[in-house]
Scaffold this motif. Structure first.
Motif, PDB file in Angstrom:
ATOM      1  N   VAL A 167       0.852  -1.208   0.000  1.00 56.77           N
ATOM      2  CA  VAL A 167       0.000   0.000   0.000  1.00 56.77           C
ATOM      3  C   VAL A 167       0.875   1.240   0.000  1.00 56.77           C
ATOM      4  O   VAL A 167       0.549   2.248  -0.632  1.00 56.77           O
ATOM      5  N   LEU A 168       2.040   1.159   0.687  1.00 56.91           N
ATOM      6  CA  LEU A 168       2.986   2.283   0.728  1.00 56.91           C
ATOM      7  C   LEU A 168       3.460   2.638  -0.685  1.00 56.91           C
ATOM      8  O   LEU A 168       3.539   3.817  -1.051  1.00 56.91           O
ATOM      9  N   THR A 169       3.739   1.613  -1.486  1.00 57.83           N
ATOM     10  CA  THR A 169       4.157   1.837  -2.877  1.00 57.83           C
ATOM     11  C   THR A 169       3.057   2.564  -3.656  1.00 57.83           C
ATOM     12  O   THR A 169       3.329   3.535  -4.374  1.00 57.83           O
ATOM     13  N   GLU A 170       1.817   2.089  -3.498  1.00 56.30           N
ATOM     14  CA  GLU A 170       0.684   2.700  -4.214  1.00 56.30           C
ATOM     15  C   GLU A 170       0.481   4.157  -3.798  1.00 56.30           C
ATOM     16  O   GLU A 170       0.234   5.021  -4.638  1.00 56.30           O
ATOM     17  N   VAL A 171       0.589   4.427  -2.489  1.00 57.44           N
ATOM     18  CA  VAL A 171       0.356   5.791  -1.987  1.00 57.44           C
ATOM     19  C   VAL A 171       1.460   6.736  -2.457  1.00 57.44           C
ATOM     20  O   VAL A 171       1.191   7.866  -2.866  1.00 57.44           O
ATOM     21  N   HIS A 172       2.727   6.272  -2.432  1.00 55.15           N
ATOM     22  CA  HIS A 172       3.837   7.101  -2.938  1.00 55.15           C
ATOM     23  C   HIS A 172       3.659   7.388  -4.435  1.00 55.15           C
ATOM     24  O   HIS A 172       3.968   8.488  -4.902  1.00 55.15           O
ATOM     25  N   LEU A 173       3.155   6.389  -5.165  1.00 58.51           N
ATOM     26  CA  LEU A 173       2.907   6.580  -6.598  1.00 58.51           C
ATOM     27  C   LEU A 173       1.815   7.630  -6.820  1.00 58.51           C
ATOM     28  O   LEU A 173       1.947   8.512  -7.686  1.00 58.51           O
ATOM     29  N   LEU A 174       0.753   7.547  -6.025  1.00 51.74           N
ATOM     30  CA  LEU A 174      -0.321   8.554  -6.097  1.00 51.74           C
ATOM     31  C   LEU A 174       0.210   9.940  -5.723  1.00 51.74           C
ATOM     32  O   LEU A 174      -0.141  10.946  -6.346  1.00 51.74           O
ATOM     33  N   GLU A 175       1.100   9.978  -4.718  1.00 56.57           N
ATOM     34  CA  GLU A 175       1.713  11.245  -4.285  1.00 56.57           C
ATOM     35  C   GLU A 175       2.499  11.868  -5.437  1.00 56.57           C
ATOM     36  O   GLU A 175       2.418  13.072  -5.695  1.00 56.57           O
ATOM     37  N   SER A 176       3.240  11.018  -6.162  1.00 52.51           N
ATOM     38  CA  SER A 176       4.016  11.491  -7.314  1.00 52.51           C
ATOM     39  C   SER A 176       3.097  12.083  -8.381  1.00 52.51           C
ATOM     40  O   SER A 176       3.380  13.137  -8.957  1.00 52.51           O
ATOM     41  N   ARG A 177       1.973  11.402  -8.629  1.00 53.44           N
ATOM     42  CA  ARG A 177       1.017  11.892  -9.639  1.00 53.44           C
ATOM     43  C   ARG A 177       0.364  13.209  -9.212  1.00 53.44           C
ATOM     44  O   ARG A 177       0.129  14.090 -10.048  1.00 53.44           O
ATOM     45  N   VAL A 178       0.077  13.343  -7.903  1.00 55.29           N
ATOM     46  CA  VAL A 178      -0.529  14.584  -7.400  1.00 55.29           C
ATOM     47  C   VAL A 178       0.450  15.744  -7.558  1.00 55.29           C
ATOM     48  O   VAL A 178       0.082  16.822  -8.049  1.00 55.29           O
ATOM     49  N   TYR A 179       1.714  15.526  -7.153  1.00 57.87           N
ATOM     50  CA  TYR A 179       2.721  16.596  -7.268  1.00 57.87           C
ATOM     51  C   TYR A 179       2.963  16.972  -8.730  1.00 57.87           C
ATOM     52  O   TYR A 179       3.178  18.136  -9.053  1.00 57.87           O
ATOM     53  N   ARG A 180       2.902  15.969  -9.597  1.00 56.68           N
ATOM     54  CA  ARG A 180       3.044  16.277 -11.023  1.00 56.68           C
ATOM     55  C   ARG A 180       1.857  17.105 -11.519  1.00 56.68           C
ATOM     56  O   ARG A 180       1.983  18.025 -12.331  1.00 56.68           O
ATOM     57  N   GLY A 181       0.668  16.798 -10.973  1.00 53.30           N
ATOM     58  CA  GLY A 181      -0.541  17.538 -11.339  1.00 53.30           C
ATOM     59  C   GLY A 181      -0.477  19.003 -10.954  1.00 53.30           C
ATOM     60  O   GLY A 181      -1.006  19.861 -11.664  1.00 53.30           O
ATOM     61  N   ILE A 182       0.187  19.309  -9.806  1.00 48.19           N
ATOM     62  CA  ILE A 182       0.301  20.716  -9.393  1.00 48.19           C
ATOM     63  C   ILE A 182       1.581  21.365  -9.915  1.00 48.19           C
ATOM     64  O   ILE A 182       1.866  22.520  -9.599  1.00 48.19           O
ATOM     65  N   GLY A 183       2.353  20.610 -10.708  1.00 44.29           N
ATOM     66  CA  GLY A 183       3.525  21.188 -11.369  1.00 44.29           C
ATOM     67  C   GLY A 183       4.800  21.161 -10.550  1.00 44.29           C
ATOM     68  O   GLY A 183       5.797  21.790 -10.934  1.00 44.29           O
TER      69      GLY A 183
END
Length: 424
Positions: A167-183
């Motif tokens: 789950v930690l891997t999935e959450v870090h991946l989502l975190e990466s996508r969110v940060y990419r979304g805000i630039g």
């Protein structure tokens, strides 16, 4: 009175959705026999579980999001009598029914909030983490970046304490996508590195590995490193297509985009002839990238605009493709403008606008940007409506030569001073 098993068979055989719905609800409403043998009790629970899932699927096929939400809420009373692992699987299965229902994000998020609160009260920690991870994904899809980051922060604190690497891997991946979304690309890369670190210490399922590779490719493409991005997209495409995953098409589009951005549009046709890609070759999504490649190969701005207009849904729905095609359009416009103004020392802006098929204001803005970026040397004469182009000015090396001379004189003076010190 018919048994639950008979009602379930009748509901599955029924061609009338309303009749099937009524039968499923009857199975769920009928109380279990408390005095029955253990095997009978387990069979009754299995039938009720099947009825819940079938009712959810029925509402899914009818695109009834509220119906699915009611089934999930109804299941909470039932799951108290089954194992916790089975509970999580059942609720996840019912939540998956929302995926096929368009515009159901709002209801799905409300259901997730309710079930997260219920999981907290019941102390079902792993179910809570699973639901919160799904909620973050939904918040990301609906561009609610601030609440997504807040939820990720609390999730990471709990997961690190529990050391749940998957789950930690999935959450870090989502975190990466969110940060990419805000630039924020720096934090997006850091989060992806954390995801890969967590994934390296466990068995990473192929689908999760494909998502990690896809995010790596997207971040490399943001850095204009299209060669490395292409290799990551190829890994993703190969992984997903062997599993017959429909999201493999997205990875293939990114591969084609990389070829276009690398100024290799002629490679698009050869890429689509490989065995894995050939089954997607006739799809509209792939045809849209082929049209972009043809326009880029001809350096034709009109064809490029036509492709963007004809395949608007395919090319504009994806943020990554939209961003890179916007940059490519700017490059193509710049190349066309340079080709037109190159033979002239003075040229009317109106004439340039006609040649590239753009509005005068847009052309004026682009020309001024190119002058400031020193793509060519010139000035815009607003009074006459002309562009004045100058020859490349030769660099004046007098200043540099004078500095070099003074440096050499300084060295001579230092050596003379050293000699006088020795003689003294």
């Amino acid at each position: 009175m018919p048994s639950k098993e008979e009602l379930l068979k009748e509901a599955q055989a029924s061609s009338d959705p309303k009749r099937a719905e009524a039968l499923y609800k009857e199975i769920l409403a009928s109380p279990n026999n408390q005095h029955a043998a253990t095997e009978e009790k387990e069979a009754e629970l299995r039938h009720q579980e099947a009825a819940l899932i079938k009712l959810g699927e029925l509402y899914r096929d009818q695109h009834n999001a509220q119906g699915v939400a009611d089934v999930i809420n109804l299941s909470r009373g039932f799951v108290s009598s089954i194992a916790k692992a089975k509970t999580a699987k059942l609720i996840r299965t019912l939540l998956d029914c929302f995926n096929a229902i368009p515009n159901s994000q709002k209801i799905q998020m409300d259901v997730l909030h309710e079930n997260i609160e219920w999981a907290k009260r019941e102390k079902r920690i792993f179910l809570k983490h699973s639901l919160e991870t799904r909620l973050v994904g939904l918040q990301l899809d609906t561009q609610q970046f601030k609440p997504a980051l807040a939820l990720i922060e609390s999730l990471l604190t709990e997961l690190k304490r529990l050391d749940d690497k998957m789950v930690l891997t999935e959450v870090h991946l989502l975190e990466s996508r969110v940060y990419r979304g805000i630039g924020n690309l720096a934090k997006a890369k850091a989060a992806l590195t954390s995801a890969r670190t967590a994934a390296n210490s466990i068995y990473c399922p192929p689908h999760l590995q494909a998502r990690l590779d896809l995010q790596s490719g997207i971040l490399h493409a943001e850095d204009k490193d299209y060669t490395t991005a292409y290799s990551y997209f190829y890994e993703t495409f190969e992984n997903l297509s062997t599993q017959d995953d429909p999201s493999a098409l997205g990875a293939l589009k990114y591969m084609l985009l990389c070829k276009v951005m690398l100024n290799l549009p002629e490679d698009v046709t050869s890429l689509l002839s490989i065995k894995l890609a050939s089954k997607y070759a006739q799809l509209r999504d792939v045809e849209s990238m082929r049209a972009i490649a043809r326009a880029h190969q001809k350096r034709n701005l009109a064809d490029f605009e036509k492709a963007l207009k004809d395949y608007q849904q395919e090319l504009s729905s994806d943020t990554t493709i939209r961003t890179h095609l916007s940059a490519l359009y700017d490059t193509l416009l710049e190349q066309n403008l340079l080709r037109i103004v190159e033979p002239y020392s003075v040229v009317e802006i109106e004439y340039i606008a006609q040649q590239v098929g753009q509005g005068r204001q847009a052309v004026e803005l682009k020309l001024s940007q190119m002058i400031l970026d020193k793509v060519f040397h010139g000035v815009l004469d607003q009074g006459r409506g002309c562009l004045l182009i100058f020859d490349q000015p030769e660099a004046d090396r007098t200043y540099g030569a004078a500095i070099d001379t003074l440096e050499q004189v300084g060295k001579v003076v230092d050596s003379l001073y050293a000699k006088t010190v020795k003689l003294a």
